[in-house]
Design a protein around this motif. Structure first.
Motif, PDB file in Angstrom:
ATOM      1  N   LEU A  82       7.077  36.252  14.348  1.00 44.06           N
ATOM      2  CA  LEU A  82       7.601  36.511  15.686  1.00 44.06           C
ATOM      3  C   LEU A  82       8.602  37.655  15.713  1.00 44.06           C
ATOM      4  N   GLN A  83       9.147  38.012  14.567  1.00 36.53           N
ATOM      5  CA  GLN A  83      10.087  39.123  14.519  1.00 36.53           C
ATOM      6  C   GLN A  83       9.379  40.470  14.479  1.00 36.53           C
ATOM      7  N   THR A  84       8.302  40.557  13.694  1.00 34.32           N
ATOM      8  CA  THR A  84       7.593  41.820  13.544  1.00 34.32           C
ATOM      9  C   THR A  84       6.350  41.914  14.413  1.00 34.32           C
ATOM     10  N   GLY A  85       5.848  40.770  14.883  1.00 34.18           N
ATOM     11  CA  GLY A  85       4.628  40.763  15.687  1.00 34.18           C
ATOM     12  C   GLY A  85       3.358  40.868  14.879  1.00 34.18           C
ATOM     13  N   THR A  86       3.453  40.802  13.552  1.00 35.83           N
ATOM     14  CA  THR A  86       2.268  40.907  12.702  1.00 35.83           C
ATOM     15  C   THR A  86       1.605  39.542  12.533  1.00 35.83           C
ATOM     16  N   ASP A  87       0.285  39.582  12.336  1.00 34.22           N
ATOM     17  CA  ASP A  87      -0.509  38.368  12.196  1.00 34.22           C
ATOM     18  C   ASP A  87      -1.138  38.280  10.814  1.00 34.22           C
ATOM     19  N   GLU A  88      -1.289  37.043  10.333  1.00 30.40           N
ATOM     20  CA  GLU A  88      -2.026  36.745   9.114  1.00 30.40           C
ATOM     21  C   GLU A  88      -3.082  35.704   9.443  1.00 30.40           C
ATOM     22  N   THR A  89      -4.307  35.933   8.984  1.00 33.53           N
ATOM     23  CA  THR A  89      -5.375  34.974   9.232  1.00 33.53           C
ATOM     24  C   THR A  89      -5.229  33.777   8.297  1.00 33.53           C
ATOM     25  N   VAL A  90      -5.201  32.588   8.888  1.00 33.49           N
ATOM     26  CA  VAL A  90      -5.170  31.357   8.102  1.00 33.49           C
ATOM     27  C   VAL A  90      -6.583  30.897   7.788  1.00 33.49           C
ATOM     28  N   SER A  91      -7.460  30.921   8.808  1.00 36.26           N
ATOM     29  CA  SER A  91      -8.846  30.532   8.596  1.00 36.26           C
ATOM     30  C   SER A  91      -9.755  31.279   9.556  1.00 36.26           C
ATOM     31  N   ASN A  92     -10.807  31.887   8.999  1.00 33.73           N
ATOM     32  CA  ASN A  92     -11.852  32.500   9.823  1.00 33.73           C
ATOM     33  C   ASN A  92     -12.899  31.484  10.244  1.00 33.73           C
ATOM     34  N   GLN A  93     -13.000  30.403   9.489  1.00 31.57           N
ATOM     35  CA  GLN A  93     -13.940  29.347   9.799  1.00 31.57           C
ATOM     36  C   GLN A  93     -13.316  28.367  10.795  1.00 31.57           C
ATOM     37  N   PRO A  94     -14.127  27.583  11.510  1.00 31.70           N
ATOM     38  CA  PRO A  94     -13.567  26.579  12.425  1.00 31.70           C
ATOM     39  C   PRO A  94     -12.610  25.650  11.696  1.00 31.70           C
ATOM     40  N   ALA A  95     -11.392  25.524  12.227  1.00 25.87           N
ATOM     41  CA  ALA A  95     -10.357  24.726  11.572  1.00 25.87           C
ATOM     42  C   ALA A  95      -9.353  24.276  12.611  1.00 25.87           C
ATOM     43  N   SER A  96      -8.556  23.258  12.257  1.00 26.79           N
ATOM     44  CA  SER A  96      -7.511  22.755  13.148  1.00 26.79           C
ATOM     45  C   SER A  96      -6.309  22.356  12.312  1.00 26.79           C
ATOM     46  N   ALA A  97      -5.163  22.235  12.982  1.00 23.22           N
ATOM     47  CA  ALA A  97      -3.928  21.843  12.302  1.00 23.22           C
ATOM     48  C   ALA A  97      -3.037  21.139  13.313  1.00 23.22           C
ATOM     49  N   GLY A  98      -2.005  20.481  12.811  1.00 21.30           N
ATOM     50  CA  GLY A  98      -1.055  19.792  13.667  1.00 21.30           C
ATOM     51  C   GLY A  98       0.334  20.356  13.494  1.00 21.30           C
ATOM     52  N   THR A  99       1.309  19.729  14.159  1.00 16.58           N
ATOM     53  CA  THR A  99       2.691  20.138  13.962  1.00 16.58           C
ATOM     54  C   THR A  99       3.108  19.823  12.522  1.00 16.58           C
ATOM     55  N   ASP A 100       4.182  20.438  12.052  1.00 15.58           N
ATOM     56  CA  ASP A 100       4.636  20.305  10.666  1.00 15.58           C
ATOM     57  C   ASP A 100       3.591  20.814   9.679  1.00 15.58           C
ATOM     58  N   ALA A 101       2.796  21.809  10.112  1.00 17.64           N
ATOM     59  CA  ALA A 101       1.735  22.354   9.262  1.00 17.64           C
ATOM     60  C   ALA A 101       2.160  23.599   8.509  1.00 17.64           C
ATOM     61  N   VAL A 102       3.379  24.116   8.771  1.00 13.87           N
ATOM     62  CA  VAL A 102       3.816  25.380   8.177  1.00 13.87           C
ATOM     63  C   VAL A 102       5.089  25.153   7.378  1.00 13.87           C
ATOM     64  N   SER A 103       5.106  25.632   6.131  1.00 10.19           N
ATOM     65  CA  SER A 103       6.319  25.522   5.321  1.00 10.19           C
ATOM     66  C   SER A 103       7.300  26.632   5.704  1.00 10.19           C
ATOM     67  N   ALA A 104       8.506  26.576   5.164  1.00 14.22           N
ATOM     68  CA  ALA A 104       9.557  27.522   5.522  1.00 14.22           C
ATOM     69  C   ALA A 104       9.152  28.958   5.207  1.00 14.22           C
ATOM     70  N   GLU A 105       9.535  29.867   6.122  1.00 21.05           N
ATOM     71  CA  GLU A 105       9.228  31.293   6.005  1.00 21.05           C
ATOM     72  C   GLU A 105       7.730  31.573   6.002  1.00 21.05           C
TER      73      GLU A 105
END
Length: 362
Positions: free
Chosen positions: A309-332
Motif C-alpha cells: 500500500l505504500q508503493t502501490g506495487t503488486d505481487e501475484t500470490v496465485s494465478n490459479q483459482p484460489a481463496s484465502a481468509g483473514t489472518d492469511a498474511v504474515s508480517a511485512e
C-alpha cells in the motif's frame, strides 16, 4: 434487553481442562527443517510427505510465518487423525511437524494468535456452540461455555489473552447478536470486559493488544471500531453516505479494511482518511497494515494478489483459482497462506482435493 444481555454475560464461563485432555498427535512433517524463502509450498501433506487424502482449507498464519493452523478431513496428516470428519491441524514450518489440535469438528475456520501460542475455533456442544482455545506448547485447553447462548466467530489478540466473538441467543430470537470481548487471563480464569450492543454484527476483528475491536452492524451496514481504553465506539468509519462490509483490522490497530460496492478501502485510524483500491475484493491485511491481500474482480488475471500500500506495487500470490481468509498474511507480507483445488501449483498434486499452500516472497 439489559436483563437479557446480563444473562448472556453471566452464562459465559471458562472451563480449564488438564493438558492430557487435548490430543496432540505430533509427527514429523515433510521437507527440510527450517526451510524458508521465496516460492510456494503445499502445507496439507502427510507425515511422510505424501498428499492429503481429503479436503483441507480455512488456514491462518502467525506474524512470523512459522505456524499455520487449518482444518482438514484428511485421515493421513498425523498418526492419530483416523477418526474421520473435519479436524483442526497445526503446521510448524520450522520443525516441519504437524499436530492435530483435539478431536472436535470446527464450525468455522480456526484462528491463531499472532505469536502462535494459542489457537481457537467454534464447535458444536450439545444444542449450543462453544469456543475452544488451545495452548500450543502444552495442549492445555479452555472452553468458553455460553450455556443457552451461542458463541462463535472468534478473533484472537496477538498473545491470545483477548478474544472478540459473536454471541447470540438460541431460544430468544429477539435478543439478536452482540460482540463480546473476553479476557482469558492466560487461561486460568476469565472476565468479560465488554459487550457491544449492536444488531446483527459480523465477525469481529481485534487488534494485537486487545485494545481495539472492529466490527460491522449488520442491520445498518456500518463498520465501527470500539476502544477498550475509554469504552467508546467510533462513528461509522465509511461515513454516512454509503454501506460497508468489514474485512479486517490490522494487528497494530492502524488500518481497517472494508468493502463498499465493488471497491476496497483501507481506512487509516490516525488520519481518518481511506485509501481506495478500486474494483477488487479485499481479503486480508498484514499485521503492520502495509500489505493488502485482495482478489481482483477481473477473472482473466491472478485470483489472489498482494499489494504494497505504500508503493502501490503488486505481487501475484496465485494465478490459479484460489481463496484465502483473514489472518492469511504474515508480517511485512513475507508469507501468504491460501487454499486451492488446482493441481498445478506444486508438482505431484494428484489428489483432486482442496489443499493448503503458503507463498513466500523472500
Amino acid at each position: 434487553m439489559r436483563a437479557a444481555l446480563s444473562a448472556a454475560v453471566a452464562a459465559c464461563a471458562v472451563t480449564v481442562v488438564p493438558p492430557a485432555a487435548a490430543s496432540a498427535g505430533t509427527t514429523a512433517g515433510a521437507g527440510v527443517a527450517g526451510a524458508r524463502g521465496a516460492g510456494v509450498e503445499r502445507i496439507s501433506v502427510a507425515t511422510d510427505g505424501t498428499q492429503a487424502d481429503d479436503d483441507s482449507g480455512g488456514a491462518s498464519i502467525t506474524h512470523d510465518g512459522r505456524r499455520i493452523v487449518f482444518s482438514s478431513s484428511a485421515k493421513n496428516l498425523t498418526a492419530d487423525a483416523t477418526t474421520g470428519g473435519v479436524r483442526v491441524f497445526l503446521r510448524d514450518q520450522r520443525t516441519r511437524q504437524t499436530q492435530r489440535m483435539g478431536n472436535l469438528a470446527p464450525l468455522q475456520p480456526p484462528v491463531i494468535s499472532g505469536d502462535g501460542a494459542y489457537l481457537g475455533y467454534a464447535h458444536q456442544w450439545m444444542d449450543n456452540v462453544r469456543i475452544r482455545q488451545y495452548q500450543v506448547s502444552t495442549g492445555r485447553t479452555a472452553s468458553l461455555d455460553c450455556s443457552a447462548y451461542t458463541c462463535d466467530q472468534p478473533s484472537l489478540s496477538a498473545d491470545g489473552r483477548y478474544t472478540a466473538h459473536v454471541i447470540r441467543s438460541i431460544r430468544q430470537p429477539s435478543f439478536g447478536q452482540r460482540i463480546e470481548v473476553q479476557d482469558w487471563n492466560n487461561g486460568s480464569r476469565n472476565e468479560t470486559v465488554a459487550v457491544l450492543d449492536h444488531t446483527q454484527p459480523s465477525r469481529p476483528s481485534i487488534s494485537g493488544d486487545g485494545r481495539h475491536v472492529a466490527y460491522q452492524d449488520g442491520r445498518t451496514k456500518d463498520v465501527l471500531v470500539w476502544d477498550q481504553a475509554d469504552g467508546t465506539t467510533s462513528d461509522p468509519i465509511e461515513g454516512p453516505s454509503k454501506e460497508a462490509t468489514l474485512v479486517q483490522l490490522s494487528d497494530d490497530g492502524s488500518k481497517v479494511v472494508y468493502l463498499s460496492g465493488s471497491d476496497t478501502y483501507v481506512h487509516d485510524m490516525s488520519s481518518g482518511t481511506a485509501q481506495l483500491v478500486p474494483n477488487v475484493r479485499g481479503v486480508a491485511i498484514d499485521p503492520t497494515g502495509r500489505y493488502l491481500l485482495y482478489a481482483p474482480h477481473d477473472t482473466n488475471g491472478p485470483s489472489l494478489t498482494l499489494r504494497d500500500l505504500q508503493t502501490g506495487t503488486d505481487e501475484t500470490v496465485s494465478n490459479q483459482p484460489a481463496s484465502a481468509g483473514t489472518d492469511a498474511v504474515s508480517a511485512e507480507g513475507r508469507d501468504v497462506v491460501f487454499q486451492s483445488t488446482a493441481d498445478d501449483i506444486v508438482p505431484g498434486d494428484t489428489n483432486g482435493k482442496s489443499d493448503v499452500f503458503v507463498r513466500g516472497f523472500y
